[in-house]
Design a protein around this motif. Structure first.
Motif, mmCIF file in Angstrom:
data_model
loop_
_atom_site.group_PDB
_atom_site.id
_atom_site.type_symbol
_atom_site.label_atom_id
_atom_site.label_comp_id
_atom_site.label_asym_id
_atom_site.label_seq_id
_atom_site.Cartn_x
_atom_site.Cartn_y
_atom_site.Cartn_z
ATOM 1 N N SER A 186 0.828 -1.203 0.000
ATOM 2 C CA SER A 186 0.000 0.000 0.000
ATOM 3 C C SER A 186 0.864 1.257 0.000
ATOM 4 N N ASP A 360 -6.286 0.911 -5.265
ATOM 5 C CA ASP A 360 -5.916 0.357 -3.958
ATOM 6 C C ASP A 360 -7.136 -0.145 -3.181
ATOM 7 N N ARG A 361 -8.262 0.565 -3.279
ATOM 8 C CA ARG A 361 -9.411 0.255 -2.428
ATOM 9 C C ARG A 361 -10.540 -0.504 -3.127
#
Length: 536
Positions: A186, A360-361
């Protein structure tokens, strides 16, 4: 007492990192997201300084230093390329002698001096080019020399930052700790996000200042931002984890090559002989670790090579995209307010800022359900998707330029400075480049860090950056080839209305397709390095 010692050891990192006093790093006090904000803040300010200077640089060459379109493009590409070659020097010093912390610190100071001199060259009487009321400028050889000395001081300064800062941020996460290792993936996304926050401010506010206030202020603000970057970096000193320099990686690679050449006809010795030879000259006999490091670098090179064409595509944002936009209608709607051609690059930044959290999400969790991979896509799959998008990032501006030139021919707009077609038609090409960056560049950052030998991570980060350098040099070479051959204007003349920039974009689209095919073949044959803690 033994139990207390054991409990304390549980909080120590297992990857050999130490704290600022040289003691084994304590997870409770150092590293992870406690330390990363200072590193990310440094990178954000440094990128603001870099893009605040480079976004509009091709127009400074053309309008202030009075260079032709082709010369301005080549000089911009050559300087940008050098900014991505000097990281090899920074990586060598970081891995061999100084460590990443002191390399970043020392080269950041050189960067500040370069930015200061650049600001002086654009603002001080006698150093700045003389301009008439009609904004026609002419620079002396001495003024140009000062400007280029400052530029290449910055290129040297950035050479110590680029290969180290992402690796230094990743060093704050212990690979032997499953939780920290997951957070590291991340980190690379948010690290790249911070780059584009700095670029967003640079390509919007600073470009406007350069065009509407002065170049002195437009370059002075980035110089101040770089000074803030240095302060931010030093502020986190007590919270960082430090990897000790492991000796010169280039020397170890050379030792393997020389020893291999000397012994290529020698039979493998038995165990007893190996023990006797263990103390001999390392230029004659290398350790197994050295050989494995060398093999790891060789395995990375084919993947590395496929990044060069992508970097050539990416470099057009600060070159031909700017020159193309400068020939278009720069008004905002029907108002009298005009933007700079370099302002449109803000949409690349917005694209990255949009796609990083989405990737990323949303994308990673969704894809993870189908692939079972903890990061959704593998690093090579992620890079490959970016290469596909980069093809369309060249096809679109080629079609746009074709439409623009058709309008020039149909309405005889050859001598107009700007054709009545809105510059905002360039937005999709910047948006596509930004999307490709999120997949390819971030994937490349993570890939070269993870697949590098532990003692060569700065070198491998620098190696990944050299693709950008060679991409810029490739762009410069192609510009040279297609410009002015046989006394003709070529594809990129001073007046683009007489040229064929669309041909150049089609050329890059074709090269990108060939590059994608090569990447797929190479990626299918690549075997990933075993992660830390894997026994077999």
């Amino acid at each position: 007492m033994a139990e207390m010692a054991t409990e304390e050891e549980e909080f120590l990192t297992k990857d050999g990192t130490v704290d600022y006093e040289g003691n084994p790093a304590d997870k409770r006090k150092t590293g992870t997201w406690k330390a990363c904000p200072y590193i990310i803040g440094n990178e954000c300010c440094e990128r603001l300084a870099y893009y605040g200077m480079s976004s509009n640089l091709v127009l400074y060459f053309k309008n202030r230093l009075n260079q032709s379109s082709a010369t301005a493009t080549k000089n911009n590409s050559d300087w940008s390329g050098t900014c991505y070659i000097t990281p090899l020097l920074g990586a060598f010093l970081a891995d061999a002698y100084l460590g990443r912390y002191w390399t970043i610190a020392g080269f950041s100071i050189i960067y500040v001096f370069g930015m200061t001199l650049l600001t002086m060259s654009a603002s001080m009487p006698g150093l700045r080019p003389a301009c008439t009321a009609e904004d026609k400028c002419q620079s002396t050889d001495g003024q140009s020399a000062v400007f280029f000395v400052a530029l290449y001081m910055i290129a040297l300064g950035t050479g110590g930052i680029k290969p180290c800062v992402s690796s230094y941020g990743a060093d704050q996460f212990d690979d032997a700790d499953p939780v920290e290792k997951e957070h590291k993936a991340s980190f690379f996304n948010w690290f790249y996000f911070s780059i584009n926050v700095g670029a967003l401010i640079a390509s919007s506010v600073l470009v406007w200042v350069q065009d509407n206030v002065s170049w002195g202020w437009g370059l002075g603000i980035p110089a101040i931002a770089m000074a803030i970057a240095v302060v931010s970096f030093f502020t986190g000193t007590r919270k960082y984890r430090y990897q000790k320099p492991g000796g010169s990686p280039l020397t170890r690679i050379c030792q393997v090559m020389v020893a291999s050449f000397r012994k290529y006809r020698v039979n493998v010795p038995d165990e007893k002989d190996q023990i006797k030879e263990s103390t001999v000259d390392p230029w004659r006999l290398c350790t197994v670790t050295q050989v494995e490091e060398f093999k790891a670098i060789i395995r990375l090179l084919p993947i590395w090579a496929t990044g060069i064409v992508f970097a050539a595509v990416y470099s057009q944002m600060s070159n031909l995209f700017i020159l193309q936009g400068d020939t278009m209608d720069k008004r905002v709607g029907h108002s009298k307010f005009k933007i700079s051609a370099a302002n449109v690059s803000v949409f690349d930044t917005l694209s990255v800022i949009f796609w990083v959290p989405i990737y990323d999400r949303i994308i990673v969790p969704a894809v993870r359900k189908f692939t079972g991979h903890k990061n959704g896509f593998t690093q090579l799959q992620r890079m490959g998707i970016g290469l596909v998008i980069s093809i369309f990032a060249m096809v679109y501006p080629a079609i746009l330029e074709l439409i623009r030139l058709r309008m020039v021919r149909e309405h005889n707009y050859y001598e107009l400075d700007s054709v009545p077609i809105s510059i905002f038609w360039q937005v999709p090409q910047y948006f596509l480049i930004g999307c490709a960056e999120v997949f390819t560049f971030i994937g490349q950052l993570e890939f070269f860090y993870d697949q590098a030998p532990d003692a060569m991570r700065s070198l491998c980060s620098a190696l990944s950056l050299t693709t950008v350098a060679l991409g810029n040099y490739l762009s410069s070479l192609l510009v040279t080839i297609v410009t002015g051959l046989g006394g003709k204007p070529g594809w990129i003349p001073d007046n683009l209305n007489y040229g064929h920039v669309d041909y150049f974009f089609w050329l890059l689209a074709g090269l990108s397709f060939v590059n994608l095919v090569a990447f797929v073949v190479i990626a299918r044959r690549y075997t990933y390095k075993k992660p830390v803690g894997t026994l077999r």
